[in-house]
Design an enzyme around this catalytic site. Structure first.
Site, mmCIF file in Angstrom:
data_model
loop_
_atom_site.group_PDB
_atom_site.id
_atom_site.type_symbol
_atom_site.label_atom_id
_atom_site.label_comp_id
_atom_site.label_asym_id
_atom_site.label_seq_id
_atom_site.Cartn_x
_atom_site.Cartn_y
_atom_site.Cartn_z
ATOM 1 N N THR A 59 49.533 0.840 69.454
ATOM 2 C CA THR A 59 48.430 1.788 69.482
ATOM 3 C C THR A 59 47.128 1.027 69.280
ATOM 4 O O THR A 59 47.118 -0.047 68.667
ATOM 5 C CB THR A 59 48.635 2.885 68.400
ATOM 6 N N SER B 212 49.184 17.598 46.335
ATOM 7 C CA SER B 212 47.938 18.204 46.782
ATOM 8 C C SER B 212 47.884 19.716 46.660
ATOM 9 O O SER B 212 46.802 20.274 46.611
ATOM 10 C CB SER B 212 47.678 17.815 48.233
ATOM 11 N N HIS C 210 45.664 11.657 47.592
ATOM 12 C CA HIS C 210 44.737 12.584 46.918
ATOM 13 C C HIS C 210 44.129 11.982 45.657
ATOM 14 O O HIS C 210 43.582 12.703 44.829
ATOM 15 C CB HIS C 210 45.433 13.909 46.617
ATOM 16 N N THR D 226 53.421 25.063 54.238
ATOM 17 C CA THR D 226 52.684 24.094 53.424
ATOM 18 C C THR D 226 52.986 24.323 51.943
ATOM 19 O O THR D 226 53.080 23.379 51.165
ATOM 20 C CB THR D 226 51.174 24.209 53.707
ATOM 21 N N SER E 64 63.773 10.702 47.474
ATOM 22 C CA SER E 64 62.503 11.285 47.881
ATOM 23 C C SER E 64 62.214 12.545 47.071
ATOM 24 O O SER E 64 63.070 13.427 46.957
ATOM 25 C CB SER E 64 62.602 11.600 49.388
ATOM 26 N N ARG F 166 48.071 29.841 62.859
ATOM 27 C CA ARG F 166 46.895 29.195 62.284
ATOM 28 C C ARG F 166 45.653 29.440 63.123
ATOM 29 O O ARG F 166 45.672 29.256 64.335
ATOM 30 C CB ARG F 166 47.128 27.691 62.160
ATOM 31 N N LYS G 11 40.004 11.140 53.016
ATOM 32 C CA LYS G 11 39.753 12.187 52.018
ATOM 33 C C LYS G 11 38.687 11.693 51.029
ATOM 34 O O LYS G 11 37.509 11.797 51.323
ATOM 35 C CB LYS G 11 41.070 12.619 51.400
HETATM 36 C C1 PLP Z 1 46.593 14.398 54.133
HETATM 37 C C2 PLP Z 1 47.815 13.699 53.610
HETATM 38 C C3 PLP Z 1 48.354 12.589 54.281
HETATM 39 C C4 PLP Z 1 47.851 12.188 55.647
HETATM 40 O O1 PLP Z 1 46.637 11.538 55.570
HETATM 41 P P1 PLP Z 1 45.668 11.591 56.859
HETATM 42 O O2 PLP Z 1 44.813 10.416 56.706
HETATM 43 O O3 PLP Z 1 44.954 12.898 56.794
HETATM 44 O O4 PLP Z 1 46.549 11.516 58.067
HETATM 45 C C5 PLP Z 1 49.364 11.883 53.683
HETATM 46 N N1 PLP Z 1 49.876 12.247 52.491
HETATM 47 C C6 PLP Z 1 49.419 13.327 51.837
HETATM 48 C C7 PLP Z 1 50.015 13.690 50.521
HETATM 49 C C8 PLP Z 1 48.381 14.102 52.382
HETATM 50 O O5 PLP Z 1 47.963 15.199 51.761
#
Ligand code: PLP
Length: 426
Positions: free
Chosen positions: A277, A189, A217, A363, A137, A21, A248
Site C-alpha cells: 500500500t 473507548s 485512546h 459497537t 484476547s 447509520r 485521535k
Molecule cells: C479508533 C480505534 C482504532 C483505529 O484507529 P484509526 O486510526 O481510527 O484507524 C484502533 N483501536 C481502537 C481501540 C480504536 O478505538
C-alpha cells in the site's frame, strides 16, 4: 437475479434493528473547534457544537500542526509517490517513526495508514510468525484487533473483560511452554475504563507470554509526555508491542506500532497490509510528528481536557443524568435503547445545535446504548452548562431513564464478547 435487491434487503435489515447509520455532514472550522457547520438533509447550514469528536485535544486545528502540514505539502508535494519499498519512504515519515520510538522508549516504530490497519496487520503477522501461538484476547477488544486475531488463523481464547482470574485460568490451561500472545487495550473507548496493565504483565512474565497493547485512546492524552497509560504508570518497558493512532489525541491520521527492532523488522517484512500500500504523504507525517513533539513538552492540552471532562461528569451527575462513572476523559450517558438513543441525538441536534452521535449495537452491547461525550480543552464552562440544559430538556421530553442497571451492563458485555463478536466497531 436481483442484485440491487440483495443490497437493499441487507441494509433494510439494519434499519429494522435500528442499526442503520446516518452520517452528519460537518465542516469543522479551524480555530473555532469544537464549533462546526452542519448541513441537514436539505443542505441547510447552521452552526453546531461537536461533543463526540475523537480529536480529543483539538490538535487537528493546532496552528503548529496545520503549519507543518502546509509547509511540507508546499515543499515535498501532496502524495508519497509509492509504497514504502518502492520510492514512498519520505523523509518526514522516517522522522515520524523516530519520534514515535522515542515517545514509547522503544527501539523502533512502524507507521501504517491507520490505527485499524496497524492492529490488523501487526497482530495477525506477529501471531502467525510464532509457531503454535495461542492468542489471549480481551472480550471488549476493538474490531481491528478482533480482525487481526481472526486474520492470523491461530488459535484464540477470549478472556472476560479485564478479568485477571479468567486470564490466569486460560494461561494455566495452555501451560508455560506454549507460545502465547496477550492482546488488550489500555483505555477502553466505550466504557472509559482502564485495564489492569501491571497485573497482566505479571501474568505474562509468569507464563512466558508476549504482550500487545492498544493505547489508541491514551496516546497524547496520558503520561507526562503523552506516551499513554503505560508511560503514566511506568510500564512501557514491560509491554512488548505498543500500538497507537495518529488520528485521535494527535489529531491527524495514521497508525503505528513500537517495539524492539526484531519485531518491527518482521512486521515490516511480512505484513501485506504494510507492504502493498502507498506510504503516508509527507504533509501528513510532518503534521503528526509536530503534534507528537508538541505534546511531549506541553501538558496544557491534557490538563484542560481532564479538567473539562471532570466538570462535565460532575455537572451531569448533579443534574441527575445517568453518567457512567469512568476514570478517564470519556463520559458515557446511558440510554439503554437504540431507538431512543437515536431520538435523543436527533433532538439535541435539531433543537439545541448539539452534536452527539448515538452509539448502538454492535459497537456497544444491546441494552447499553448510549451518548458518548468526549469533552476537550476547548469546551468552555458555558458550553458545558448549555449541554447540561439541553440534555435535561431532552431527557424530560423523551422520558428517558435517569438511572441504569450496572448488572445489565455486565450481562451485555458477556453477550458481545462471547457470542456475537462485533465485526463493525466505531
Ligand atoms: C479508533 C480505534 C482504532 C483505529 O484507529 P484509526 O486510526 O481510527 O484507524 C484502533 N483501536 C481502537 C481501540 C480504536 O478505538
Amino acid at each position: 437475479m436481483d442484485y440491487r435487491g440483495i443490497f437493499e434487503d441487507a441494509v433494510d435489515a439494519l434499519r429494522v434493528e435500528k442499526r442503520y447509520r446516518v452520517f452528519a455532514d460537518l465542516e469543522r472550522v479551524a480555530g473555532h473547534f469544537p464549533h462546526a457547520v452542519y448541513r441537514d438533509g436539505a443542505d441547510n447550514a447552521r452552526d453546531i457544537t461537536i461533543w463526540c469528536s475523537n480529536d480529543y485535544l483539538g490538535m487537528g486545528q493546532h496552528p503548529k500542526v496545520i503549519g507543518a502540514m502546509q509547509e511540507a505539502a508546499g515543499k515535498l508535494g501532496a502524495g508519497a509517490g509509492g509504497t514504502r519499498n518502492i520510492s514512498g519512504t519520505n523523509r518526514p515519515l522516517v522522522e515520524l517513526e523516530r519520534s514515535l520510538a522515542d515517545l514509547h522508549h522503544k527501539e523502533a516504530a512502524l507507521v501504517f495508514t491507520s490505527g485499524f490497519v496497524s492492529n490488523e496487520a501487526s497482530i495477525s503477522t506477529i501471531a502467525r510468525l510464532i509457531p503454535n501461538c495461542l492468542i489471549l484476547s480481551d472480550q471488549l477488544n476493538h474490531a481491528s484487533m478482533i480482525q487481526g486475531v481472526r486474520q492470523s488463523g491461530m488459535e484464540k481464547k477470549i478472556f472476560r473483560h479485564n478479568d485477571l482470574k479468567h486470564l490466569r485460568e486460560l494461561l494455566e490451561a495452555a501451560g508455560k511452554q506454549r507460545p502465547k500472545l496477550i492482546v488488550f487495550e489500555s483505555v477502553y473507548s466505550m466504557d472509559g475504563d482502564i485495564a489492569p496493565i501491571a497485573e497482566i504483565c505479571d501474568l505474562a512474565d509468569e507464563f512466558n507470554a508476549m504482550t500487545y497493547i492498544d493505547e489508541v485512546h491514551a496516546v497524547g492524552i496520558y503520561g507526562p509526555r503523552g506516551g499513554g497509560i503505560c508511560e503514566r504508570d511506568g510500564l512501557m518497558d514491560r509491554i512488548d508491542v505498543i500500538e497507537g493512532t495518529l488520528a485521535k489525541g494527535f489529531g491527524v491520521m495514521g497508525g503505528y506500532i513500537t517495539a524492539n527492532k526484531a519485531i518491527v523488522d518482521a512486521v515490516r517484512s511480512y505484513a501485506p497490509e504494510f507492504i502493498f500500500t502507498t506510504a503516508l504523504p509527507p504533509a501528513l507525517c510532518a503534521a503528526a510528528r509536530t503534534s507528537i513533539e508538541h505534546l511531549k513538552v506541553s501538558s496544557v492540552e491534557r490538563e484542560g481536557q481532564q479538567r473539562q471532562a471532570a466538570r462535565v461528569k460532575r455537572v451531569l451527575a448533579e443534574a441527575g443524568l445517568p453518567v457512567l462513572p469512568t476514570e478517564t476523559h470519556i463520559v458515557p450517558l446511558i440510554v439503554g435503547d437504540a431507538r431512543l438513543c437515536k431520538a435523543a441525538s436527533d433532538m439535541l441536534m435539531d433543537r439545541h445545535n448539539i452534536y452527539i452521535q448515538p452509539i448502538n449495537y454492535p459497537t456497544v452491547p444491546k441494552g447499553t446504548e448510549r451518548l458518548r461525550i468526549t469533552p476537550t480543552p476547548y469546551h468552555t464552562d458555558d458550553m458545558i452548562a448549555e449541554l447540561c440544559d439541553a440534555l435535561i430538556a431532552v431527557w424530560r421530553q423523551l422520558d428517558l431513564p435517569r438511572d441504569f442497571d450496572m448488572s445489565r451492563l455486565m450481562e451485555g458485555k458477556l453477550i458481545v464478547g462471547d457470542l456475537t463478536l462485533p465485526t463493525v466497531g466505531g
